[in-house]
Design a protein around this motif. Structure first.
Motif, PDB file in Angstrom:
ATOM      1  N   LEU A 175       2.333   7.238 -17.269  1.00  0.00           N
ATOM      2  CA  LEU A 175       2.948   8.231 -16.844  1.00  0.00           C
ATOM      3  C   LEU A 175       3.061   8.498 -18.440  1.00  0.00           C
ATOM      4  O   LEU A 175       3.392   9.723 -18.836  1.00  0.00           O
ATOM      5  N   GLY A 176       4.038   7.452 -19.300  1.00  0.00           N
ATOM      6  CA  GLY A 176       3.940   8.067 -20.601  1.00  0.00           C
ATOM      7  C   GLY A 176       2.667   8.036 -21.397  1.00  0.00           C
ATOM      8  O   GLY A 176       2.840   9.227 -21.962  1.00  0.00           O
ATOM      9  N   ARG A 177       1.757   7.753 -20.959  1.00  0.00           N
ATOM     10  CA  ARG A 177       1.022   8.072 -21.542  1.00  0.00           C
ATOM     11  C   ARG A 177       0.153   9.292 -21.244  1.00  0.00           C
ATOM     12  O   ARG A 177      -0.425  10.186 -22.196  1.00  0.00           O
ATOM     13  N   ARG A 178       0.091   9.808 -20.147  1.00  0.00           N
ATOM     14  CA  ARG A 178      -0.398  11.225 -19.594  1.00  0.00           C
ATOM     15  C   ARG A 178       0.950  12.210 -20.400  1.00  0.00           C
ATOM     16  O   ARG A 178       0.190  13.456 -20.945  1.00  0.00           O
ATOM     17  N   ASN A 184       1.614  13.976  -9.415  1.00  0.00           N
ATOM     18  CA  ASN A 184       2.980  15.019  -9.125  1.00  0.00           C
ATOM     19  C   ASN A 184       3.745  15.611 -10.659  1.00  0.00           C
ATOM     20  O   ASN A 184       3.634  16.596 -10.689  1.00  0.00           O
ATOM     21  N   ALA A 185       4.043  14.570 -11.119  1.00  0.00           N
ATOM     22  CA  ALA A 185       4.763  13.807 -12.636  1.00  0.00           C
ATOM     23  C   ALA A 185       3.723  15.030 -13.194  1.00  0.00           C
ATOM     24  O   ALA A 185       3.946  15.416 -14.259  1.00  0.00           O
ATOM     25  N   SER A 186       2.313  14.184 -13.485  1.00  0.00           N
ATOM     26  CA  SER A 186       1.317  14.847 -14.448  1.00  0.00           C
ATOM     27  C   SER A 186       1.465  16.071 -14.343  1.00  0.00           C
ATOM     28  O   SER A 186       1.154  16.826 -15.028  1.00  0.00           O
ATOM     29  N   ALA A 187       1.075  16.408 -13.148  1.00  0.00           N
ATOM     30  CA  ALA A 187       0.704  17.978 -12.496  1.00  0.00           C
ATOM     31  C   ALA A 187       1.994  18.754 -13.465  1.00  0.00           C
ATOM     32  O   ALA A 187       2.128  20.382 -13.852  1.00  0.00           O
ATOM     33  N   ALA A 188       3.308  18.306 -13.083  1.00  0.00           N
ATOM     34  CA  ALA A 188       4.397  18.706 -14.054  1.00  0.00           C
ATOM     35  C   ALA A 188       4.582  18.916 -15.407  1.00  0.00           C
ATOM     36  O   ALA A 188       4.649  20.046 -15.668  1.00  0.00           O
ATOM     37  N   LEU A 192       1.108   6.593  -6.649  1.00  0.00           N
ATOM     38  CA  LEU A 192       0.466   7.525  -7.374  1.00  0.00           C
ATOM     39  C   LEU A 192       0.618   8.519  -7.027  1.00  0.00           C
ATOM     40  O   LEU A 192       0.842   9.770  -7.740  1.00  0.00           O
ATOM     41  N   THR A 193       1.371   8.820  -5.811  1.00  0.00           N
ATOM     42  CA  THR A 193       1.340  10.413  -6.197  1.00  0.00           C
ATOM     43  C   THR A 193       2.476  10.998  -6.447  1.00  0.00           C
ATOM     44  O   THR A 193       2.293  11.893  -7.217  1.00  0.00           O
ATOM     45  N   PHE A 194       2.858  10.080  -7.022  1.00  0.00           N
ATOM     46  CA  PHE A 194       4.659  10.577  -7.978  1.00  0.00           C
ATOM     47  C   PHE A 194       3.854  10.757  -9.122  1.00  0.00           C
ATOM     48  O   PHE A 194       4.014  11.331  -9.839  1.00  0.00           O
ATOM     49  N   LEU A 195       2.648   9.922  -9.812  1.00  0.00           N
ATOM     50  CA  LEU A 195       2.238   9.526 -10.620  1.00  0.00           C
ATOM     51  C   LEU A 195       1.625  11.575 -10.766  1.00  0.00           C
ATOM     52  O   LEU A 195       1.802  12.165 -12.042  1.00  0.00           O
ATOM     53  N   ALA A 225       0.911  -0.814   0.136  1.00  0.00           N
ATOM     54  CA  ALA A 225       0.207  -0.127  -0.031  1.00  0.00           C
ATOM     55  C   ALA A 225       0.687   1.906  -0.113  1.00  0.00           C
ATOM     56  O   ALA A 225       0.316   2.615  -0.529  1.00  0.00           O
ATOM     57  N   GLU A 226       2.563   1.186   0.923  1.00  0.00           N
ATOM     58  CA  GLU A 226       2.682   2.668   0.341  1.00  0.00           C
ATOM     59  C   GLU A 226       3.649   2.505  -0.592  1.00  0.00           C
ATOM     60  O   GLU A 226       3.340   3.723  -0.685  1.00  0.00           O
ATOM     61  N   ASN A 227       4.020   1.386  -0.985  1.00  0.00           N
ATOM     62  CA  ASN A 227       4.087   1.400  -2.581  1.00  0.00           C
ATOM     63  C   ASN A 227       3.430   2.736  -3.636  1.00  0.00           C
ATOM     64  O   ASN A 227       4.222   3.150  -3.883  1.00  0.00           O
TER      65      ASN A 227
END
Length: 559
Positions: free
Chosen positions: A303-306, A186-190, A181-184, A174-176
């Motif tokens: 992430l590649g799709r986004r 944040n990366a999408s927002a960036a 998901l948090t990285f995804l 769950a932590e992983n």
């Protein structure tokens, strides 16, 4: 009652037998239990037997009034004695019988009594053995229960350990997942924060290296070079499906296996197509370790799709912006050369966002020889605003050709926009210069006030209340105003993009523009184009503005 005392001499086995018989009868009459009596007599006989082997003994017997019977065995000439005290339930008879008075019949009877005592002892022993057997069985059953309990506790402990391990694994998973998901997110927002194609391409490696990839290569479909991971990347671009080139294929979910790439002999490659509907290119990642983590791989595919969507949005935005900017610039007027009035204009598109298309300026002659200077701003941005701006510019020129003044022109534009574009509004300011006349006639429709500067350097803001914005669903007649401009004066018309900032209100920007205009010297105003550049520098020192900027300077010739 005087305590009973007696002293017996034991010199032979017969004496010992008589002494034993007397004590047996004495303790039996006193109610001493058979088991206690047998224990005492056995110990007493064993002591006499030892003493007879060493020369004889003396037995001292004393009975107390409280039922205590004391027996002591001594060896003459030797210190110390064997002593025994018995607590009898009944008082001992007094006087004490003497062993010497016992005959054979008494001895035989004592022998039989001894057997009776032995029977009682044996019976007690049998009961004790039965009780011991019962307790032994009970102890066995208890031991079996304890062993079963230990087995259950061990099984429960093992199950608890397994549950704890499963819980730890679930928490780690769950932590992983939360971290991915948090990285995804944040990366999408960036990636989506920018509409610059090159900026998005620069951000991708910074996001992925070194945690999710040791190396990143981005190949776009319109590039001529061969992508890293050649065959796998080309397959990903052709099919739109992610490809995996690695020494140990089959480890990644949703990724097709490819032969090892000659460009990655040591680490696996993951080739991800960029895009959702159409493939913009291929993102080739080199594994940060011996292989890609399966959960991280799923995140990387998303992430590649986004990233592909962000690139597609940036490309469409750039195309839309270029079309709007080209259309707007095509409609910006080349300023005429008019005797008695110098003109200079600047237009700067927005540096952030799709804010192109709303601002315009114009200057042209009317049939009577006067010159109209116009500046305006259409609400909204993009291609539609540029088209509406062109319609307003054309209509304004048509109304001006008919000889209408600034107020009448704005009234007619307001009617046109209200009926043709009821959901779109615009601001506008019109100033008319007449050769030989120092008076300027002007009118405004919701536009920022013009600023004048006389030859002496004094600055004035024409802050009379302007009319409503063009297109507001309300009938309105725009009033005309006059202002006297001595020869050598300058009039500045501008749009709100020059003076308005998010961090400060528009009034502060207008004051800043007035100070900048006042700071110009008379020599600088001789070259009006250079003066326009000098005004823009302090107003746009941060080089970032969210809206278009238009500036139109009108300067009457010195006397």
């Amino acid at each position: 009652m005087t305590p009973a005392r007696d002293l017996w001499t034991i010199a032979s086995t017969a004496d010992a037998a008589r002494a034993r018989a007397v004590l047996a009868r004495l303790t039996a009459d006193a109610g001493l239990p058979a088991l206690d009596r047998a224990r005492f007599l056995t110990a007493f006989t064993a002591r006499l037997r030892r003493c007879l082997g060493e020369g004889g003994a003396e037995v001292a017997v004393r009975a107390d009034a409280d039922g205590q019977l004391h027996v002591a065995v001594r060896q003459p000439g030797r210190p110390g004695a064997w002593r025994h005290a018995l607590s009898c339930p009944r008082p001992v008879t007094s006087p004490l019988p003497s062993p010497a008075g016992l005959d054979g019949a008494a001895l035989a009877e004592a022998l039989l009594d001894a057997d009776a005592d032995a029977d009682a002892v044996l019976e007690s022993l049998a009961e004790t053995e039965e009780l011991v057997g019962f307790h032994r069985e009970e102890l066995h059953q208890t031991n079996q229960g304890v062993l079963a309990l230990h087995a259950e506790l061990e099984a429960a402990a093992l199950a608890q350990h397994e549950l704890l391990d499963a819980e730890r694994a679930a928490r780690a998973a769950a932590e992983n997942a939360r971290r991915l998901l948090t990285f995804l997110a944040n990366a999408s927002a960036a990636l989506n924060a920018s509409l610059e194609h090159d900026d998005i391409l620069r951000r991708l490696p910074d996001l992925l290296v070194p945690e999710y990839a040791s190396d990143v290569d981005i190949w776009l479909a319109d590039e001529e070079r061969t992508p890293s991971g050649d065959r796998a990347a080309l397959t990903a671009a052709r099919t739109g499906r992610p490809q995996h080139a690695a020494r140990h294929p089959g480890e990644l979910p949703g990724v097709e296996d490819q032969p090892p790439s000659p460009l990655s002999p040591d680490r696996p490659l993951l080739c991800i197509p960029l895009g959702a509907r159409t493939v913009q290119g291929v993102l080739t990642l080199t594994a940060p370790g011996e292989r890609f983590d399966p959960d991280a791989t799923v995140m990387l595919l998303e992430l590649g799709r986004r990233a592909g969507i962000a690139l597609d949005n940036a490309r469409q935005y750039e195309q839309h912006r270029d079309v709007a900017e080209a259309l707007q610039r095509a409609q910006l007027t080349e300023l005429p050369e008019v005797p008695g009035v110098s003109l200079a204009a600047r237009y700067l598109p927005a540096t952030r966002g799709l804010n192109i298309g709303g601002d315009w300026y114009d200057a042209f002659r009317q049939p009577d020889g006067s010159v109209l200077a116009v500046i305006g701003d259409v609400t909204g941005h993009g291609l539609r605003a540029a088209v509406i701006m062109g319609q307003l510019r054309t209509a304004l020129r048509a109304y001006a050709v008919e000889g209408n003044g600034p107020g009448r022109i704005l009234t007619l534009l307001h009617r046109m926009l209200r009926h043709q574009q009821p959901e779109l509004y615009a601001t506008c300011a019109v100033a008319r210069f007449t050769p030989g006349d120092p008076t300027v006639v002007w009118a405004a429709a919701g536009h920022p006030p013009a600023i004048t500067r006389d030859p002496g350097g004094r600055v004035r803001v024409l802050d009379l209340k302007p009319g409503i914005m063009l297109g507001v669903p309300l009938a309105y007649e725009y009033a005309e105003h006059t202002v006297r401009l001595p020869p050598g004066s300058t009039l500045a018309l501008y749009t709100d993009g020059l003076v308005e900032r998010r961090a400060a209100g528009i009034d502060a920007g207008i004051e800043r523009l007035g100070r900048a205009l006042e700071a110009l010297s008379a020599a600088e105003l001789e070259d009006l184009d250079a003066a326009a550049e000098s005004l823009l520098k302090p107003m746009l020192h941060d080089s970032e503005h969210d809206d278009d900027v238009c500036l139109l300077l009108c300067r009457t010739s010195p006397a």
